[in-house]
Structure formats: structure tokens, C-alpha cells
Design a protein around this motif. Sequence first.
Motif, short mmCIF file in Angstrom:
data_model
loop_
_atom_site.label_atom_id
_atom_site.label_comp_id
_atom_site.label_asym_id
_atom_site.label_seq_id
_atom_site.Cartn_x
_atom_site.Cartn_y
_atom_site.Cartn_z
N MET A 39 0.95 -1.29 0.17
CA MET A 39 0.20 -0.07 -0.08
C MET A 39 0.73 1.38 -0.08
O MET A 39 1.90 1.26 0.77
N SER A 40 0.57 2.33 -0.87
CA SER A 40 1.25 3.51 -0.88
C SER A 40 1.19 4.20 0.39
O SER A 40 0.19 3.93 1.04
N GLU A 41 2.12 5.12 0.64
CA GLU A 41 2.17 5.73 1.96
C GLU A 41 0.94 6.90 1.76
O GLU A 41 0.78 7.55 0.96
N ALA A 42 0.47 7.09 3.06
CA ALA A 42 -0.45 8.06 3.03
C ALA A 42 -0.17 9.42 3.43
O ALA A 42 0.60 9.40 4.45
N ALA A 43 -0.49 10.27 2.76
CA ALA A 43 -0.18 11.59 3.01
C ALA A 43 -1.26 12.26 4.12
O ALA A 43 -0.92 12.96 4.88
N ILE A 44 -2.36 12.03 3.97
CA ILE A 44 -3.47 12.51 5.12
C ILE A 44 -4.40 11.37 5.36
O ILE A 44 -4.86 10.52 4.66
N ILE A 45 -4.23 11.21 6.84
CA ILE A 45 -5.28 10.20 7.29
C ILE A 45 -6.18 11.02 8.38
O ILE A 45 -5.88 11.65 9.24
N PHE A 46 -7.66 10.72 7.88
CA PHE A 46 -8.53 10.86 8.95
C PHE A 46 -9.06 9.81 9.66
O PHE A 46 -9.35 8.78 9.10
N GLU A 47 -8.45 9.56 11.13
CA GLU A 47 -8.46 8.03 11.53
C GLU A 47 -9.74 8.46 12.55
O GLU A 47 -9.66 9.06 13.75
N LYS A 48 -10.94 7.83 12.12
CA LYS A 48 -12.05 7.70 13.25
C LYS A 48 -12.35 9.21 13.57
O LYS A 48 -12.51 9.30 14.72
N VAL A 49 -12.13 10.20 12.84
CA VAL A 49 -12.51 11.75 13.04
C VAL A 49 -13.83 11.95 13.50
O VAL A 49 -14.78 11.54 12.72
N ARG A 50 -14.23 12.66 14.42
CA ARG A 50 -15.40 13.49 14.81
C ARG A 50 -15.38 14.72 15.23
O ARG A 50 -14.51 15.10 16.09
N ALA A 51 -16.02 15.60 14.55
CA ALA A 51 -15.91 16.88 14.80
C ALA A 51 -16.98 17.60 14.52
O ALA A 51 -17.78 17.67 13.62
N PRO A 52 -17.55 18.74 15.54
CA PRO A 52 -18.85 19.09 15.42
C PRO A 52 -18.85 20.32 14.19
O PRO A 52 -17.58 20.90 14.17
N MET A 53 -19.87 20.41 13.67
CA MET A 53 -20.22 21.42 12.55
C MET A 53 -20.96 22.52 13.12
O MET A 53 -22.05 22.43 13.22
N GLY A 54 -20.08 23.64 13.06
CA GLY A 54 -20.93 24.96 13.56
C GLY A 54 -21.47 24.52 14.89
O GLY A 54 -20.90 23.98 16.13
N ASP A 55 -22.74 25.37 15.38
CA ASP A 55 -23.15 25.25 16.62
C ASP A 55 -24.26 24.12 16.66
O ASP A 55 -24.88 23.86 17.72
N GLY A 56 -24.64 23.57 15.44
CA GLY A 56 -25.87 22.66 15.65
C GLY A 56 -25.31 21.21 16.15
O GLY A 56 -24.16 21.20 16.61
N ASP A 57 -26.22 20.47 15.97
CA ASP A 57 -25.80 18.89 16.62
C ASP A 57 -25.05 17.99 15.50
O ASP A 57 -24.53 16.96 15.75
N LEU A 58 -24.97 18.44 14.49
CA LEU A 58 -24.38 17.69 13.41
C LEU A 58 -22.91 17.58 13.69
O LEU A 58 -22.15 18.73 14.10
N CYS A 59 -22.42 16.43 13.23
CA CYS A 59 -20.75 16.34 13.38
C CYS A 59 -20.34 15.61 12.08
O CYS A 59 -21.07 14.90 11.43
N LEU A 60 -19.21 16.00 11.91
CA LEU A 60 -18.36 15.39 10.71
C LEU A 60 -17.81 14.09 11.11
O LEU A 60 -17.18 14.30 12.34
N GLU A 61 -18.19 13.15 10.77
CA GLU A 61 -17.68 11.58 11.18
C GLU A 61 -16.86 11.27 9.75
O GLU A 61 -17.50 11.04 8.76
N MET A 62 -15.54 10.92 9.71
CA MET A 62 -15.10 10.26 8.69
C MET A 62 -13.83 9.36 9.29
O MET A 62 -13.01 9.58 10.22
#
Lengths: 243, 259
Positions: free
Chosen positions: A1-24
Amino acid sequence: MSEAAIIFEKVRAPMGDGDLCLEMDLRITSGEFVACVGPSRAGKSLMVELAAGLVTPQAGRVLVLGQDWSAVPDDDLRSVRLRVGVVLQQPGLLSNMTLFNNVLLPLRYHRGAMSDRHREQAVMGQLERLGLASLRDRFPAELNQGEARRGAIARALMLEPEVLLLDDPVAGLDADMVLGLKAYVEDWRAHHSLTVLAALRASSPFIEAVDRLVVLREGRVEADGTRNSIREIIPSALNRYIE
Amino acid sequence: MITWVGRKAIAGYAYLAALATLIAQAVLDLIIPPRQGRGETFRVLLRQILFTGVDALPVTTVIALLLGIIIVTQAGTQLPRLGAGGLVGSIIVVTVIRELGPLVTACIVVGRSGSAIATELGNMSVTREVVALRLMGIPISRFVIMPRMVGMVLSMLCLTLYFDVVAVFGGYLVADAQLTIPLDAFAESVIRALSTTDVFMTAIKGLGFGSAVAAVCCYHGLAVRSSSTEVPQQTTRAMINSFVLCLLIDVVVTVPLYL
């Protein structure tokens, strides 16, 4: 497997003030050009900001060039920053400097040993490739949105970063400018090892240059793959973002 | 009530601690300069000195001259009635060199440059120039704060001394024209009243006021988050807090001398 330049590892981050979260959970290979598309408030800009280390995730971690932004010691932060070029939605050109001096700034600050002549040549080369040479002495307030954005991209590439993060790079650009920018990025990638992560708000010819598309909706990855492979699997409402 | 006072006290303490941190970081950046960006940082410093110091000379000259004229006119008309006409030189030393010189200079600098710094940094925050600098690996403390702080301190120091000299000269003009005090008598009176402590205290105040004004204005400028309406609000806060802090420093420096 090629080397990864960017890894989002089980990321969870709130989006603005709402209840939505970015999960990836996402991995971008070195040298890959990935575009993240989707409707407004899908988490595209947040994804770029996470990758740029501007936002710390609530859970999980973001690794860029093997470094976790939240764990990089202050002394090493500068060296990591120099390997990552970032252009946000607002280009952030310094308003008290001309376009030329803005693009020159990273070289002046970080490449003090370089001669003035070489620095000027490098800056003018970039500006010419982006069709901005005639605007070199204009201040940011005298540039239109597309010109300012291209100026910011030129500035971000001055130190020849390994990763380029772009938030809505084609906003404010006319059709010719988009094609010009696409050609510029393709040409740059042909000569340099560059990983690109771009957030795109609307479909544009720029999308033809990407290796992989990530379709986001309400903070979730709806599809991830090449343009052709995801065309069949995403809901029709999202198809317009990749056509 | 007690809760309110306690909360305000904690907020005030946190505010002063943040200002002290800004000043300490600027001092560190000054005495341990990084290899990168010296030329660029020096350019920002020169621009700040030019704007805060050199460009302020005309307005400082006019105000200092007028203040010197007013003080000696008042002193020259009131003191002889008390049989203390010979104290004109002493009055100008006490009022201008010890007190009004540094304070009025601070007012000029806050009004001209402090507000400009707060507005500039506030606008830079709104247009995300500050973030762009960070993303380019250019530290805000070294490239933005330190040169502005050093430029302002040096300018304040020089402007204060210049103000004192011009105000004394303005006083002499009145002494010569209205009170017919010759130059040598006036100069002797001023020099007799002037001590090394006066000059030293003026310099200390110039340094203190310069650091405080620069730190307050940088702090409030960078406190702007995302809306352009925050810029005038933070600029107003920066100016008011600068004035209050300058008076506070003045009291802290002056009062122990007379205890």
C-alpha cells in the motif's frame, strides 16, 4: 500500500453550533488528488480545516505527512507547516502588500539565503503561469475574487509543499480561469510530488483533474471513489455535484 | 454582588496576565530572534517606527509647543502673585517632564497608532490574514506582535523625550516674550529644577506606556473573530483600556517617589 499523506482516523468534529458532526475515516495516498464534494453544510470546509490543523477533532485524529497536528511540538510545527500549502475560502492575502509581495512573502521569510533575483524569478514564473503577471503591483483590494484566489494558490505553492489543501478553489473564477487553474494544478503535479485535497462547492471542469471523489452530506461520507465508480451508487440528488 | 466583584476581579487578572504574556513573548522573540524572517520582521518594525514615531512628529510638536506655552503663561501670571515668580522653570519640569509629557504623548500615540494597530489587526483577523500567516509557518508573535510592540516602545520613548524638549521650548517662548525672562535665566531655572530622576522616570514611563499600549492594542485587534462589526468595538476597548492602563502605570511609577 502506498504511503498515506493525509489520514482522517475515526475523526469526529462538530459542525458549527448545531448537533451535526463530521464523522469520517479516510486515507489519502501520497500524490493523490482528492476532491470533496457535496451540498452546503456537508462538512467540506471543516474537512480542509481539520487537515490544515486549524480545528482539533473531538475524537479521533488527523495525520498529515505522518504528523498528528495536536501532537506536533511547537518547535517542529514550522517545519510541518512548510510542507503543507493551504488556501482557505477567504484567500487571506495581506492587504498592505502587493500581489507580488504577497506571493514573495513565504520565500522572503523562509528562504532568506535565496538571492533576490532568484526569488523574483520564481514569483514571476508562478504569476505568469496563473495569468497574474500583469497584476503584480496591485493590492488585494484591487483584485477580483478569482484573481485573489489564484494569487493565494500561487503563494501556497511557493515553498513547493508536499500537500496542498484547497477550500473552494474555483469560487469566483470564470470558465476560462477554471480551465487555466486545472491545467496549472495538473502541470504542477506532473513535475512535483503533490497530494491535493480540495473542497468543491459546485461541479466544474476542475473535477476532471481529480483522481478520487469523496461525496459528503450532513457530515457523512456518502461515497468515495473515482468519478465513474461513484456515479452509479450515489443518490441522484448528489449526482449534480459530480457532473 | 460579591460574586459579580469576584468575577470581574478574575476577568481583570486574566486580562492583565494575557497582556503580560504578550509582552513576555515579544521580549523573548526580540532577544532570541529566529534565523528565518529577520529581514521581513525588521521591515515591519521600521514601518511601525515610521508610522508611530516619525509621522507623529508634526502633531507632537504642535501639542507640546502649545502645552508649554499654556503652562508657562498660567505659571507666569499666577506665581508672581505668590512671590514665587522664580519657580517658572520648576513648574515646567514638574508638570511637563514628570507628568504631562509622558501622558500627553501616550494619548497621542493611543489615538494615532494604538487605534490603527487594533483596527489593522482586527481587519486582518476578519479577512483571515492572521490565519493565512499561521498556515504559512509565520508566527504571529514574531511577525505581527513583536515588531509592533518594539516599534511602539521605541517611538513612545523618543516622542516623550522630544515632547518634553519642545514643551520646554514653548515655555521659553512665553517666558521670553511675555515675562521677559532671558534664555540663560530660564535655562538655568529649568536645569536647576531638573534631576536625573526626572529624566529616568520619564524614560521609564515612556517604556511602560509604550509596552502597555502596544500589548493592549495587539490583544484587542487579535481578539476580533469573524465579524467586521467587532473591529470598532475592540478598537474602542483598546483605546479606553490603554488610557486606563497608562494612568495606572503612571500612578505606580510616580506615587512611590513621593512616599
